[in-house]
Design a protein around this motif. Structure first.
Motif, mmCIF file in Angstrom:
data_model
loop_
_atom_site.group_PDB
_atom_site.id
_atom_site.type_symbol
_atom_site.label_atom_id
_atom_site.label_comp_id
_atom_site.label_asym_id
_atom_site.label_seq_id
_atom_site.Cartn_x
_atom_site.Cartn_y
_atom_site.Cartn_z
ATOM 1 N N LEU A 1 31.900 4.068 -0.987
ATOM 2 C CA LEU A 1 30.838 3.954 -1.964
ATOM 3 C C LEU A 1 29.516 4.406 -1.351
ATOM 4 C CD1 LEU A 1 31.662 0.505 -3.539
ATOM 5 C CD2 LEU A 1 31.951 2.717 -4.597
ATOM 6 N N MET A 2 28.701 5.001 -2.191
ATOM 7 C CA MET A 2 27.399 5.465 -1.725
ATOM 8 C C MET A 2 26.371 4.362 -1.922
ATOM 9 S SD MET A 2 27.400 9.304 -3.314
ATOM 10 C CE MET A 2 26.057 9.930 -2.352
ATOM 11 N N SER A 3 25.418 4.320 -1.019
ATOM 12 C CA SER A 3 24.363 3.317 -1.134
ATOM 13 C C SER A 3 23.386 3.719 -2.234
ATOM 14 C CB SER A 3 23.620 3.184 0.200
ATOM 15 O OG SER A 3 22.864 4.352 0.445
ATOM 16 N N ALA A 4 22.587 2.756 -2.668
ATOM 17 C CA ALA A 4 21.597 3.013 -3.721
ATOM 18 C C ALA A 4 20.580 4.056 -3.268
ATOM 19 C CB ALA A 4 20.898 1.715 -4.113
ATOM 20 N N THR A 5 20.195 4.016 -2.001
ATOM 21 C CA THR A 5 19.231 4.983 -1.464
ATOM 22 C C THR A 5 19.830 6.382 -1.467
ATOM 23 O OG1 THR A 5 18.320 3.257 -0.051
ATOM 24 C CG2 THR A 5 17.771 5.529 0.521
ATOM 25 N N SER A 6 21.094 6.481 -1.084
ATOM 26 C CA SER A 6 21.760 7.767 -1.053
ATOM 27 C C SER A 6 21.882 8.350 -2.465
ATOM 28 C CB SER A 6 23.147 7.620 -0.423
ATOM 29 O OG SER A 6 23.810 8.847 -0.414
ATOM 30 N N LEU A 7 22.229 7.512 -3.438
ATOM 31 C CA LEU A 7 22.300 7.968 -4.831
ATOM 32 C C LEU A 7 20.942 8.435 -5.331
ATOM 33 C CD1 LEU A 7 24.682 5.356 -6.476
ATOM 34 C CD2 LEU A 7 25.115 7.784 -6.119
ATOM 35 N N LYS A 8 19.891 7.690 -4.972
ATOM 36 C CA LYS A 8 18.543 8.073 -5.394
ATOM 37 C C LYS A 8 18.157 9.415 -4.777
ATOM 38 C CE LYS A 8 13.763 6.676 -5.554
ATOM 39 N NZ LYS A 8 12.722 5.815 -5.089
ATOM 40 N N ASN A 9 18.494 9.613 -3.496
ATOM 41 C CA ASN A 9 18.190 10.883 -2.833
ATOM 42 C C ASN A 9 18.914 12.043 -3.519
ATOM 43 O OD1 ASN A 9 16.527 9.622 -0.998
ATOM 44 N ND2 ASN A 9 18.099 9.473 0.593
ATOM 45 N N TRP A 10 20.183 11.843 -3.872
ATOM 46 C CA TRP A 10 20.933 12.873 -4.575
ATOM 47 C C TRP A 10 20.299 13.172 -5.931
ATOM 48 C CZ3 TRP A 10 24.037 16.572 -3.317
ATOM 49 C CH2 TRP A 10 24.827 16.466 -2.176
ATOM 50 N N ARG A 11 19.932 12.126 -6.642
ATOM 51 C CA ARG A 11 19.324 12.291 -7.951
ATOM 52 C C ARG A 11 18.020 13.090 -7.850
ATOM 53 N NH1 ARG A 11 18.889 6.861 -9.641
ATOM 54 N NH2 ARG A 11 21.108 6.683 -9.395
ATOM 55 N N VAL A 12 17.194 12.742 -6.893
ATOM 56 C CA VAL A 12 15.916 13.442 -6.703
ATOM 57 C C VAL A 12 16.177 14.895 -6.307
ATOM 58 C CG1 VAL A 12 13.874 13.566 -5.228
ATOM 59 C CG2 VAL A 12 14.578 11.366 -6.188
ATOM 60 N N THR A 13 17.101 15.114 -5.386
ATOM 61 C CA THR A 13 17.419 16.468 -4.934
ATOM 62 C C THR A 13 17.919 17.328 -6.093
ATOM 63 O OG1 THR A 13 17.976 15.663 -2.727
ATOM 64 C CG2 THR A 13 18.849 17.820 -3.331
#
Length: 155
Positions: A1-13
């Motif tokens: 599972l991906m962390s919330a920070t990692s998901l946010k980084n992907w979303r922003v990218t």
């Protein structure tokens, strides 16, 4: 599972990448297309939005609603199959109907629109309806077979 920070980084990218690609597309369009044709593209997008939100989404929702009201035991998978068929027919209509209309009013060059688009679209719709029906019947038969199959104990 991906962390919330990692998901946010992907979303922003992905958002930044999408905005950059939109900007590149806008630049290329303004640089290479005449303003009259840009207005035509903008009108097409506006009409496609109206057709999607005002007709396609409405009809798809209406069919799902009527199927639910008609038979309260219709599986969600059958609804999804029928809606997928509607969406495919709608997308092809959005793509083909402008060509069919332009052919009906005539084009300056007969080789630009050489096919009979309206009859082809009707044939395509008929094929999608038949295939959707076949998939619904196949799914229903498979689901019934799975339901009637005796349970195997793991004990």
């Amino acid at each position: 599972l991906m962390s919330a920070t990692s998901l946010k980084n992907w979303r922003v990218t992905l958002t930044v990448l999408g905005v950059l690609l939109l900007a590149l597309g806008a630049y290329v369009m303004v640089d290479t297309v005449t303003p009259v044709k840009i207005a035509g593209v903008a009108l097409w997008f506006l009409l496609a939005l109206i057709v999607h939100d005002g007709i396609i989404a409405f009809v798809t929702f209406g069919v799902a609603f009527l199927l639910r009201k008609a038979g309260r035991k219709i599986p969600i998978a059958v609804l999804a199959i029928v809606q997928a068929g509607l969406v495919v027919c709608s997308i092809f209509a959005i793509i083909v109907l402008p060509a069919a209309y332009k052919k009906s009013i005539g084009a300056n060059n007969a080789t630009v629109l050489p096919l009979d688009y309206a009859p082809s679209l009707v044939i395509f719709w008929a094929v999608v309806v038949v295939l959707t029906g076949v998939v619904v019947v196949g799914y229903t038969a498979l689901a019934r077979r799975q339901k009637n199959r005796p349970s195997v104990s793991q004990a």
